[in-house]
Structures are given as C-alpha cells and as structure tokens.
Write a protein that holds these residues in place. Sequence first.
Motif, PDB file in Angstrom:
ATOM      1  N   LYS A   1       7.628   0.053 -13.943  1.00  0.00           N
ATOM      2  CA  LYS A   1       7.197  -1.086 -13.136  1.00  0.00           C
ATOM      3  C   LYS A   1       8.427  -1.859 -12.691  1.00  0.00           C
ATOM      4  O   LYS A   1       9.154  -2.426 -13.503  1.00  0.00           O
ATOM      5  CB  LYS A   1       6.259  -2.004 -13.931  1.00  0.00           C
ATOM      6  CG  LYS A   1       5.726  -3.168 -13.098  1.00  0.00           C
ATOM      7  CD  LYS A   1       4.828  -4.089 -13.916  1.00  0.00           C
ATOM      8  CE  LYS A   1       4.276  -5.209 -13.046  1.00  0.00           C
ATOM      9  NZ  LYS A   1       3.442  -6.162 -13.836  1.00  0.00           N
TER      10      LYS A   1
ATOM     11  N   SER B   1       6.378  -5.673  -8.871  1.00  0.00           N
ATOM     12  CA  SER B   1       4.936  -5.381  -8.879  1.00  0.00           C
ATOM     13  C   SER B   1       4.629  -3.921  -8.557  1.00  0.00           C
ATOM     14  O   SER B   1       3.463  -3.532  -8.529  1.00  0.00           O
ATOM     15  CB  SER B   1       4.215  -6.279  -7.863  1.00  0.00           C
ATOM     16  OG  SER B   1       4.682  -6.022  -6.544  1.00  0.00           O
ATOM     17  N   ILE B   2       5.659  -3.111  -8.322  1.00  0.00           N
ATOM     18  CA  ILE B   2       5.475  -1.732  -7.866  1.00  0.00           C
ATOM     19  C   ILE B   2       5.671  -0.761  -9.024  1.00  0.00           C
ATOM     20  O   ILE B   2       6.688  -0.796  -9.718  1.00  0.00           O
ATOM     21  CB  ILE B   2       6.462  -1.380  -6.732  1.00  0.00           C
ATOM     22  CG1 ILE B   2       6.336  -2.371  -5.578  1.00  0.00           C
ATOM     23  CG2 ILE B   2       6.229   0.051  -6.250  1.00  0.00           C
ATOM     24  CD1 ILE B   2       4.995  -2.346  -4.891  1.00  0.00           C
ATOM     25  N   TRP B   3       4.690   0.129  -9.198  1.00  0.00           N
ATOM     26  CA  TRP B   3       4.775   1.169 -10.223  1.00  0.00           C
ATOM     27  C   TRP B   3       5.194   2.495  -9.593  1.00  0.00           C
ATOM     28  O   TRP B   3       4.755   2.837  -8.486  1.00  0.00           O
ATOM     29  CB  TRP B   3       3.424   1.374 -10.904  1.00  0.00           C
ATOM     30  CG  TRP B   3       3.078   0.346 -11.934  1.00  0.00           C
ATOM     31  CD1 TRP B   3       2.345  -0.782 -11.746  1.00  0.00           C
ATOM     32  CD2 TRP B   3       3.443   0.364 -13.321  1.00  0.00           C
ATOM     33  NE1 TRP B   3       2.226  -1.478 -12.932  1.00  0.00           N
ATOM     34  CE2 TRP B   3       2.888  -0.794 -13.912  1.00  0.00           C
ATOM     35  CE3 TRP B   3       4.175   1.242 -14.114  1.00  0.00           C
ATOM     36  CZ2 TRP B   3       3.044  -1.091 -15.265  1.00  0.00           C
ATOM     37  CZ3 TRP B   3       4.333   0.949 -15.460  1.00  0.00           C
ATOM     38  CH2 TRP B   3       3.776  -0.206 -16.024  1.00  0.00           C
TER      39      TRP B   3
ATOM     40  N   ASP C   1      -3.038   7.264  -6.244  1.00  0.00           N
ATOM     41  CA  ASP C   1      -2.554   6.069  -5.558  1.00  0.00           C
ATOM     42  C   ASP C   1      -2.293   6.383  -4.086  1.00  0.00           C
ATOM     43  O   ASP C   1      -1.892   7.502  -3.737  1.00  0.00           O
ATOM     44  CB  ASP C   1      -1.267   5.575  -6.218  1.00  0.00           C
ATOM     45  CG  ASP C   1      -0.876   4.175  -5.772  1.00  0.00           C
ATOM     46  OD1 ASP C   1      -1.782   3.356  -5.531  1.00  0.00           O
ATOM     47  OD2 ASP C   1       0.338   3.898  -5.677  1.00  0.00           O
TER      48      ASP C   1
ATOM     49  N   THR D   1      -7.062  -8.239  -0.495  1.00  0.00           N
ATOM     50  CA  THR D   1      -5.894  -7.544  -1.044  1.00  0.00           C
ATOM     51  C   THR D   1      -4.655  -7.743  -0.187  1.00  0.00           C
ATOM     52  O   THR D   1      -3.590  -7.226  -0.521  1.00  0.00           O
ATOM     53  CB  THR D   1      -6.169  -6.032  -1.161  1.00  0.00           C
ATOM     54  OG1 THR D   1      -6.218  -5.439   0.159  1.00  0.00           O
ATOM     55  CG2 THR D   1      -7.478  -5.768  -1.881  1.00  0.00           C
TER      56      THR D   1
ATOM     57  N   GLN E   1       0.622  -1.935   1.789  1.00  0.00           N
ATOM     58  CA  GLN E   1       0.150  -2.247   0.445  1.00  0.00           C
ATOM     59  C   GLN E   1      -0.177  -0.965  -0.308  1.00  0.00           C
ATOM     60  O   GLN E   1      -0.677   0.000   0.283  1.00  0.00           O
ATOM     61  CB  GLN E   1      -1.103  -3.127   0.519  1.00  0.00           C
ATOM     62  CG  GLN E   1      -1.620  -3.644  -0.806  1.00  0.00           C
ATOM     63  CD  GLN E   1      -0.689  -4.672  -1.407  1.00  0.00           C
ATOM     64  OE1 GLN E   1       0.390  -4.323  -1.899  1.00  0.00           O
ATOM     65  NE2 GLN E   1      -1.082  -5.927  -1.360  1.00  0.00           N
TER      66      GLN E   1
ATOM     67  N   HIS F   1      -2.492   0.394  -6.141  1.00  0.00           N
ATOM     68  CA  HIS F   1      -2.359  -0.167  -7.485  1.00  0.00           C
ATOM     69  C   HIS F   1      -1.961  -1.643  -7.447  1.00  0.00           C
ATOM     70  O   HIS F   1      -2.280  -2.391  -8.374  1.00  0.00           O
ATOM     71  CB  HIS F   1      -1.365   0.655  -8.325  1.00  0.00           C
ATOM     72  CG  HIS F   1       0.072   0.509  -7.941  1.00  0.00           C
ATOM     73  ND1 HIS F   1       0.701   1.378  -7.073  1.00  0.00           N
ATOM     74  CD2 HIS F   1       1.016  -0.387  -8.320  1.00  0.00           C
ATOM     75  CE1 HIS F   1       1.968   1.026  -6.940  1.00  0.00           C
ATOM     76  NE2 HIS F   1       2.178  -0.049  -7.678  1.00  0.00           N
ATOM     77  N   VAL F   2      -1.287  -2.075  -6.376  1.00  0.00           N
ATOM     78  CA  VAL F   2      -0.989  -3.500  -6.219  1.00  0.00           C
ATOM     79  C   VAL F   2      -2.237  -4.242  -5.750  1.00  0.00           C
ATOM     80  O   VAL F   2      -2.497  -5.376  -6.160  1.00  0.00           O
ATOM     81  CB  VAL F   2       0.175  -3.708  -5.234  1.00  0.00           C
ATOM     82  CG1 VAL F   2       0.458  -5.194  -5.036  1.00  0.00           C
ATOM     83  CG2 VAL F   2       1.435  -3.000  -5.741  1.00  0.00           C
TER      84      VAL F   2
ATOM     85  N   VAL G   1      -4.435  -5.646  -8.506  1.00  0.00           N
ATOM     86  CA  VAL G   1      -4.085  -6.958  -9.057  1.00  0.00           C
ATOM     87  C   VAL G   1      -4.681  -8.066  -8.194  1.00  0.00           C
ATOM     88  O   VAL G   1      -5.225  -9.051  -8.701  1.00  0.00           O
ATOM     89  CB  VAL G   1      -2.556  -7.106  -9.171  1.00  0.00           C
ATOM     90  CG1 VAL G   1      -2.189  -8.485  -9.710  1.00  0.00           C
ATOM     91  CG2 VAL G   1      -1.979  -6.019 -10.072  1.00  0.00           C
ATOM     92  N   HIS G   2      -4.593  -7.908  -6.864  1.00  0.00           N
ATOM     93  CA  HIS G   2      -5.166  -8.908  -5.955  1.00  0.00           C
ATOM     94  C   HIS G   2      -6.683  -9.003  -6.137  1.00  0.00           C
ATOM     95  O   HIS G   2      -7.247 -10.106  -6.144  1.00  0.00           O
ATOM     96  CB  HIS G   2      -4.834  -8.552  -4.508  1.00  0.00           C
ATOM     97  CG  HIS G   2      -3.398  -8.767  -4.140  1.00  0.00           C
ATOM     98  ND1 HIS G   2      -2.894  -9.989  -3.751  1.00  0.00           N
ATOM     99  CD2 HIS G   2      -2.350  -7.912  -4.109  1.00  0.00           C
ATOM    100  CE1 HIS G   2      -1.606  -9.886  -3.489  1.00  0.00           C
ATOM    101  NE2 HIS G   2      -1.249  -8.625  -3.701  1.00  0.00           N
TER     102      HIS G   2
END
Length: 342
Positions: free
Chosen positions: A131, A134-136, A170, A234, A260, A263-264, A267-268
């Motif tokens: 991570k 915020s990016i995996w 993803d 999102t 976007q 996976h981000v 969170v939104h």
Amino acid sequence: MTGTGGEPPDDIERLIQEVLAELGYSGDAAVVARKVKRLNLGLPAEDEFSVICAWLGRCRLVHKLDQAQAPLSSRDTFQVPDLLAAFDTGGPVLIEVKSKKSPTLSLRPDYLGRLQAYADLVGRPLLIAWKFHSIWTLFDARHLQLARTSFNISHERAMKENLLGLLAGDVAYVLRPGAGVHFDLAKEELIGVEGDAANFTETWKMRVSEVFFTDGDGARRSDLHGETQQLLATWNLETVEDHSPTSIRNSFIVGDGGVQFAHVALVHLLTWEGGRTGPPPWRQLLQAPKITRTIDDFGRALDRALGEKVVRYVFHQQPQTTPDFILSKDEAAAPGGAAATA
C-alpha cells in the motif's frame, strides 16, 4: 480499540490470547492492554487488503497465517508470510503485506530470504502486497532487486507488474465529464441581508424543489440505476452553484481528467455508507456478510454505467510479466510466453 457502537471487536479473545501467549501468561493487565492495542494497530493493512480481495470478486479464500513458529530455531531460516489467498486463477499464493509511503519499498535480504525459504518449502508463490498512500499493488516477490544492502522495488515498477487486476479483479475506470447530481433549491422567504448595496449576503429559507441526475452528454436522466448513481460517490466531483432570482442550483459533476481504481472506490463507498471521516472498520468488515450495502458487484455496475453514459472507460490492467503460476503449461513453455502488455 473498539468495534461497532463502541463494542470491542468480535475476535477480541483471539487478540488477547495471542498477547498472553507472547507474554507467557504472566503479564499484568496494563501490559496486556498495551500489547492488545499495539497488535490491533499493526493489523489494519492486512485486514484492509483482505477485505479488498474479498470485495473485488475473484478471491475464493483469504486468511491470515499463524506466525507462531516451532522450533524456535526455525526463525533463523523461515518467516511465515501474512496471508494465504486462493484466487480464481493460479492457485493458492502466499502474500506478505506492506504499507509504506516511500516511493521505494525495501526489504532486508535476510528477511526476504526467510519469506522465500518458507514459500519454497510449501511450494507456493510469494507475492508482496504494497500500500503506497491509498494505492495497492500486488506483485511477485522476484521483482525485488538487490541494491547495495536491501532488495528494492519502485512504485512505478510495482504498478507495471501489478497482479491485483489479473488475480483479484481490480480495474481502473474513468467517469464521463458532465455526469453528476443536481439539487434545485427554491427561495421561499428572505430571512435577512448583511452588508451594503455593493457587497451583501442574503439569507433565505429554502426548499429542495428537485433533484436530478445527468449523464456524460449533459442530458437529464431519471432512469439511471441506483448503483450507477452510487458510482458518483466514488469520484471527486466538482461543485458548481448557479443563482437565479427565485432559486439556487447546486451541481456536483464529473470534471475533466482523473482515473480511479476499484479498490480505492471501495474506501469512498464505505465512507459514504458509514458517514465517517476515519478509516473503515476493516476488521469488522472481514466478518460482515456484505462488505458494501449500495453496490453488490462493482464490475457489473461499471459495465452497466458504460451503457448509461456515466462511465467513459474501464481499464483491465495486465502486468508486463505474467508469472509462471498464472500461465498455462503451454504458455509457460513457449518463448516469450510470460510477457504481457501493460
């Protein structure tokens, strides 16, 4: 350390048991409390990544690996990774989870060597989940390169070799500029005016007279699916305010640019659904029957929104190098069979 509504996590007994085992069952209550708190603070990255994998739709199983090893001397040779995961493609894999804000991820040679020794022992691929802000990314540990005293990988290289799309499902997506939600507020009664004739502020009693959506063509849409509407939550929408003598229109619309990751977006969505400002309760979500309430299948929602002119593009990333454990036997044997276009 609290769960929903201020209650402790459902697996608090496991946390305390692990702490007591480390302390040899002889620590006092204050020490136990500090250890439990520290353990719970160290697990969110693993929990977050596990929830992401479960939500994206291609993960059949993901679970933590017990890292209590015996005999004690085995720790000199082996390091048990954080997770074991089984995706629809490629069979079970071992995953070590890292959360680092530096643009370069570094692992000590002895540490990486012990992780790889365990992976070789059980005959499973070793992947690194990283991570960065915020990016995996998820990549084969063999992409780490020795640089003087440590094995390193840049975030740019990790993105190029990212397996999160290929394994977990993803995607990246872009919404169409102009899509958005609009609120018409009717002015009913002037409450007061402050300032002078050249510079003044009016206070009105107002009523929401209409709420409507627009697609990427700017057309009003009353038929957008509920999940398509939720996709707007999102995105970082632009705010536009238009005034008339009788009303105010507040518009929240998609602007130009931006991309976007699914996976981000999770969170939104969780922030929107929970009405919270802090991080989502990843540990509780691991045990929830449904991770999100508003979108059941994110990929299907994106495909539908493409047809409804709210989504512009959906990108399915392929790694530059496809690992052998994903390739078929024929592909792995063919010259250049491991290459894929990013």
